[in-house]
Design a protein around this motif. Structure first.
Motif, PDB file in Angstrom:
ATOM      1  N   GLU A  79      26.932 -31.681 -80.612  1.00  0.00           N
ATOM      2  CA  GLU A  79      28.097 -30.936 -80.853  1.00  0.00           C
ATOM      3  C   GLU A  79      28.890 -30.961 -82.348  1.00  0.00           C
ATOM      4  OE1 GLU A  79      28.548 -29.440 -78.310  1.00  0.00           O
ATOM      5  OE2 GLU A  79      29.037 -30.477 -76.492  1.00  0.00           O
ATOM      6  N   ALA A  80      28.787 -32.018 -82.920  1.00  0.00           N
ATOM      7  CA  ALA A  80      29.345 -31.866 -84.285  1.00  0.00           C
ATOM      8  C   ALA A  80      28.494 -30.999 -85.141  1.00  0.00           C
ATOM      9  CB  ALA A  80      29.204 -33.265 -84.852  1.00  0.00           C
ATOM     10  N   ALA A  81      27.052 -30.979 -84.850  1.00  0.00           N
ATOM     11  CA  ALA A  81      26.164 -30.116 -85.457  1.00  0.00           C
ATOM     12  C   ALA A  81      26.641 -28.670 -85.188  1.00  0.00           C
ATOM     13  CB  ALA A  81      24.588 -30.386 -85.095  1.00  0.00           C
ATOM     14  N   HIS A  82      27.004 -28.115 -84.008  1.00  0.00           N
ATOM     15  CA  HIS A  82      27.103 -26.965 -83.727  1.00  0.00           C
ATOM     16  C   HIS A  82      28.409 -26.450 -84.329  1.00  0.00           C
ATOM     17  CE1 HIS A  82      27.973 -23.419 -81.471  1.00  0.00           C
ATOM     18  NE2 HIS A  82      28.776 -23.680 -80.947  1.00  0.00           N
ATOM     19  N   LEU A  83      29.579 -27.510 -84.317  1.00  0.00           N
ATOM     20  CA  LEU A  83      30.931 -27.195 -84.678  1.00  0.00           C
ATOM     21  C   LEU A  83      30.678 -26.854 -86.444  1.00  0.00           C
ATOM     22  CD1 LEU A  83      33.186 -29.609 -82.919  1.00  0.00           C
ATOM     23  CD2 LEU A  83      32.644 -27.162 -82.472  1.00  0.00           C
ATOM     24  N   LEU A  84      30.003 -27.741 -86.821  1.00  0.00           N
ATOM     25  CA  LEU A  84      29.763 -27.678 -88.488  1.00  0.00           C
ATOM     26  C   LEU A  84      29.109 -26.252 -88.810  1.00  0.00           C
ATOM     27  CD1 LEU A  84      29.226 -31.367 -89.636  1.00  0.00           C
ATOM     28  CD2 LEU A  84      31.291 -29.992 -89.873  1.00  0.00           C
ATOM     29  N   SER A  85      28.132 -26.036 -88.144  1.00  0.00           N
ATOM     30  CA  SER A  85      27.467 -24.723 -88.099  1.00  0.00           C
ATOM     31  C   SER A  85      28.249 -23.650 -88.253  1.00  0.00           C
ATOM     32  CB  SER A  85      26.336 -24.662 -87.217  1.00  0.00           C
ATOM     33  OG  SER A  85      25.753 -23.392 -87.377  1.00  0.00           O
ATOM     34  N   LEU A  86      29.498 -23.527 -87.415  1.00  0.00           N
ATOM     35  CA  LEU A  86      30.403 -22.503 -87.274  1.00  0.00           C
ATOM     36  C   LEU A  86      31.378 -22.531 -88.333  1.00  0.00           C
ATOM     37  CD1 LEU A  86      31.491 -23.120 -83.440  1.00  0.00           C
ATOM     38  CD2 LEU A  86      30.074 -20.926 -84.133  1.00  0.00           C
ATOM     39  N   LEU A  87      31.507 -23.824 -88.897  1.00  0.00           N
ATOM     40  CA  LEU A  87      32.551 -23.989 -90.086  1.00  0.00           C
ATOM     41  C   LEU A  87      31.826 -23.576 -91.308  1.00  0.00           C
ATOM     42  CD1 LEU A  87      34.269 -27.186 -89.020  1.00  0.00           C
ATOM     43  CD2 LEU A  87      35.157 -25.093 -89.317  1.00  0.00           C
ATOM     44  N   GLY A  88      30.220 -23.105 -91.308  1.00  0.00           N
ATOM     45  CA  GLY A  88      29.576 -22.756 -92.481  1.00  0.00           C
ATOM     46  C   GLY A  88      28.864 -24.045 -93.259  1.00  0.00           C
ATOM     47  N   ASP A  89      28.866 -25.176 -92.529  1.00  0.00           N
ATOM     48  CA  ASP A  89      28.111 -26.221 -93.322  1.00  0.00           C
ATOM     49  C   ASP A  89      26.747 -26.454 -92.578  1.00  0.00           C
ATOM     50  OD1 ASP A  89      27.296 -28.396 -94.423  1.00  0.00           O
ATOM     51  OD2 ASP A  89      29.009 -29.653 -93.889  1.00  0.00           O
ATOM     52  N   LYS A  90      25.794 -25.447 -92.809  1.00  0.00           N
ATOM     53  CA  LYS A  90      24.680 -25.455 -92.020  1.00  0.00           C
ATOM     54  C   LYS A  90      23.686 -26.736 -92.528  1.00  0.00           C
ATOM     55  CE  LYS A  90      24.923 -20.483 -90.915  1.00  0.00           C
ATOM     56  NZ  LYS A  90      25.223 -21.050 -89.356  1.00  0.00           N
ATOM     57  N   PRO A  91      23.863 -26.965 -93.804  1.00  0.00           N
ATOM     58  CA  PRO A  91      22.768 -28.338 -94.100  1.00  0.00           C
ATOM     59  C   PRO A  91      23.142 -29.670 -93.430  1.00  0.00           C
ATOM     60  CG  PRO A  91      23.283 -27.032 -96.213  1.00  0.00           C
ATOM     61  CD  PRO A  91      24.199 -26.550 -94.933  1.00  0.00           C
ATOM     62  N   THR A  92      24.350 -29.859 -93.241  1.00  0.00           N
ATOM     63  CA  THR A  92      24.808 -31.186 -92.501  1.00  0.00           C
ATOM     64  C   THR A  92      24.563 -30.806 -91.135  1.00  0.00           C
ATOM     65  OG1 THR A  92      26.819 -31.414 -94.256  1.00  0.00           O
ATOM     66  CG2 THR A  92      26.727 -32.369 -92.240  1.00  0.00           C
ATOM     67  N   ALA A  93      24.758 -29.711 -90.595  1.00  0.00           N
ATOM     68  CA  ALA A  93      24.681 -29.458 -89.232  1.00  0.00           C
ATOM     69  C   ALA A  93      22.951 -29.757 -88.906  1.00  0.00           C
ATOM     70  CB  ALA A  93      24.791 -27.940 -88.732  1.00  0.00           C
TER      71      ALA A  93
END
Length: 720
Positions: free
Chosen positions: A467-481
């Motif tokens: 779920e954190a991967a999905h949220l960070l992707s929405l926040l624009g942090d795709k590498p961390t996601a």
């Protein structure tokens, strides 16, 4: 709870309360069926505020005798009514007053202060002159003392201050704070006598036949709301109106549930108002839902997060305030005494004298292995349910801090799993949701050596990473996601290798400090289902295993299989039934479409509800097998109400009806009705910026779903 081999949940001296009033700001009252509040030695009951007992004894005597209890009830979880009458007694002239000829009615509520109105009616054909005496005392004991903790020193009880209309009881604590209980009566008492630690207040009353006589009582704690000059009767009336309005407003803002079963409707009515009563507001800090009455009327990270997750279908406001409150107290440094680490979510926050003096580490205490994971899970679920972009942006840093704790501090030995090991000498030995000292045992009943990697914690971790991967992707942090997704997949593969018990078709309890599997059969494995960490075939085997007779009591799934040596149906965690545990398992049964098991599980718990006060599921009950017409066996000191037990009702509603948010649409798939109903309606459902009214009805053996009303742009898709 303090883990000093002190388990007040098994204290035989604790008497189950029949009347509870909680509201507001953490003030709450526990009283016995006869309307009295007894001394701690007779039941650990009283009037509490900020983790301190401000009143430990409140009773009244009619002509020197205790009145006879008739009945009691709670209205909308905040307004108590208690009916009493007189025993036989003689007047000074020798006239006998027969039993049950004087009626006494107590009305009680809390609104800034504790209010009580006592009404007396004399049904004799002659006037009755009597002495009514109130006995009051306050010991100002910390909640940990009430629960059994022994202190080397205590503060000083100050002399009773007698005033014209009442008195003040006071205590100077070792933290140098003076705590006061201001007690005021209306009309002016005939006599007030103060002793070292208690007081007696007397009224000489003449009761004419058939006429109502009223006495009012107000108790203010630390005199924070003193309003000199106002009549108590007027304040009581105003408080009654204000509290009723506040509760009605909460109900209007929340989802309304109606069924064709009046008993089920009463369950939901009580649950909605219980959740209002359990909310605590701290000025300047925000609000949060308390874990339960009487022992846990304080912020608990795990409890408030799970309750908020359960009740998204009722009112997402609970989740928003919980996330904000816990983010405020998120760990910032390294503190072994409090087991704090950067990014960690608190376990328990207390504000009493022992906390202020540093005798306990609850300022706050962080000894929870899973609260941080539940923060991520709730944030993701709340965003999915509400589509609240502002909330996600606001909590982006706390989300990253939670992940930092997981990756930097949660894995104690670097094996990819999250483990706990007590650091604080006053902390918890076990730090999962089963946190009593003997809750984690091997098949021989022995306590393992840590650090401990619990099965459900790894499953939570998998879901949190996903779920954190999905949220960070929405926040624009795709590498961390992307990195989190890979980590989640590695964890899933290892979990299915290390935690699967093929012979049982089930999951192990935990890995101990030497990475040896604890194969004890416990309900924890069932909580893994809702996270999606298991392949479907294994998930179905887990579901079937949980419904076998050694796990399923007929009322619910036990915390431990009857086959285990440590099994005890009367224990706190080793064989009892917890509604919230069952509700989390139910969410997993819905995820894997194990609908037969879901229906059977719901049927057992709903059948248990009539055997409890107000049809309210308590914190837990004993795990004895259901037989004949007898009901479930009560656990002697269960919290009631308890937040995640109350929230379980809404979680069952959610997953029985098959509601799921995905692709920014509400999907309704293969709905099931609540046990004992043929029609269920949910109105004013707040989801993704829209408001919905939905109806579910059984026709020709199938449950049909209908959209009755929609305000907003959300798509509603009813799947066959």
């Amino acid at each position: 709870m303090l883990d000093t081999e002190l388990d007040l949940r098994n204290n035989p001296g604790v008497v189950e309360p029949a009347t509870e009033v909680l509201k507001e700001g953490g003030i709450f009252l526990i009283s016995l069926p006869d309307g009295s509040v007894l001394d701690g030695g007779n039941g650990n009951l009283g009037l509490y505020y900020n983790d301190t007992r401000y009143l430990s004894h409140l009773e009244f005597l009619v002509a020197g005798q205790r009145p006879v209890f008739l009945s009691s009830s709670i209205r909308d979880s905040h307004f108590a009514q208690i009916e009493l009458t007189n025993p036989v007694f003689n007047l000074p002239d020798g006239t006998m007053v027969p039993a049950q000829t004087i009626h006494l009615r107590q009305l009680r509520l809390i609104k800034g202060a504790f209010f009580q109105r006592l009404r007396l009616i004399n049904f004799n054909p002659f006037p009755v002159k009597l002495m009514l005496r109130f006995n009051l005392a306050a010991d100002f004991r910390d909640i940990f003392e009430v629960r059994g903790s022994q202190r080397r020193r205590r503060g000083e009880l100050l002399p009773v201050e007698v005033r014209r209309q009442g008195l003040v009881l006071a205590y100077r604590g070792l933290d140098n704070l003076i705590r006061t209980t201001h007690i005021t009566f209306e009309p002016v008492p005939t006599s007030i006598t103060g002793h070292h630690d208690r007081a007696e207040v007397g009224f000489e009353l003449t009761l004419p036949p058939q006429k109502k006589i009223y006495l009012h009582l107000k108790i203010e704690l630390d005199a924070g709301n003193t309003t000199p000059g106002n009549k108590i009767s007027d304040l009581f009336s105003a408080a009654t109106i204000e509290q009723a309005a506040a509760y009605h407003q909460w109900q209007r803002e929340s989802t309304r549930v109606w069924t064709d079963n009046s008993f089920i409707n009463a369950m939901f009515q009580t649950a909605v108002t219980d959740l209002k009563a359990l909310q605590i507001d701290y000025p300047g800090e925000g609000g949060i839902i308390a874990a339960g009455i009487p022992w846990y009327t304080a912020p608990f990270g795990r409890d408030s997060l799970i309750t908020s997750w359960q009740t998204l279908i009722l009112n997402p406001a609970l989740a928003r305030q919980t996330l904000r409150f816990l983010a405020r107290y998120q760990g910032k440094g390294v503190d072994r005494w409090r087991e704090e680490r950067p990014g960690k979510i608190l376990h328990e926050l207390r504000r009493g004298e022992m906390t202020g003096c540093g005798e306990v580490p609850h300022s706050p205490y962080y000894g929870s292995i899973d609260a941080t994971l539940w923060f991520i899970i709730l944030l993701a679920a709340t965003y999915k349910w509400t589509q609240d972009d502002d909330l996600l942006q606001e909590l982006a840093d706390p989300l990253r801090n939670c992940l930092h704790w997981c990756l930097r501090y949660g894995d104690l030995d670097g094996d990819g799993y999250l483990e706990y090991l007590r650091e604080s000498p006053a902390g918890l030995t076990n730090q999962g949701w089963k946190d009593s000292w003997d809750a984690v045992v091997d098949r021989e009943g022995r306590l393992p050596v840590g650090p401990i990697a619990l099965v459900e914690v790894q499953a939570y971790y998998y879901l949190a990473l996903t779920e954190a991967a999905h949220l960070l992707s929405l926040l624009g942090d795709k590498p961390t996601a992307a990195g989190l997704k890979k980590r989640a997949q590695r964890l899933k593969a290892r979990f299915n290798q290390d935690f699967w018990l093929e012979d049982e078709g089930y999951l192990i309890f935990a890995l101990d400090g030497e990475k040896r599997p604890l194969t004890t059969l416990v309900s924890n494995g069932g909580q893994a289902l809702f996270t999606g960490i298991l392949p479907p075939e294994r998930a179905r085997r887990v579901a079937q295993r949980l419904m076998a007779a050694d796990f399923y009591s007929g009322w619910g799934i036990r915390t431990m299989s009857k086959r285990e040596k440590a099994y005890n149906p009367m224990s706190y965690h080793n064989g009892s039934v917890w509604p919230h545990d069952n509700a989390i398992i139910a969410a997993g049964l819905r995820r894997y479409q194990c609908l037969d098991e879901l229906s059977r599980l719901a049927a057992g718990l709903f059948a248990a509800s009539p055997h409890f006060n107000y049809r309210r599921w308590p914190e837990l009950f004993c795990g004895f097998t259901r037989r004949g017409l007898s009901g479930p066996v009560r656990y002697p000191v269960a919290c009631d109400p308890q937040a995640w037990a109350v929230g379980s009702l809404f979680s069952f509603l959610h997953h029985l009806l098959g509601l799921e948010l995905r692709e920014q649409s509400l999907f309704i798939s293969r709905p099931l009705l609540l046990p004992g109903t043929r029609r269920v309606e949910i109105r004013n459902l707040a989801v993704a910026g829209s408001r919905l009214d939905l109806a579910f009805e059984e026709k020709d053996g199938r449950v049909m779903a209908n959209l009755l009303k929609k305000e907003g742009n959300l798509k509603v898709i009813i799947e066959a």
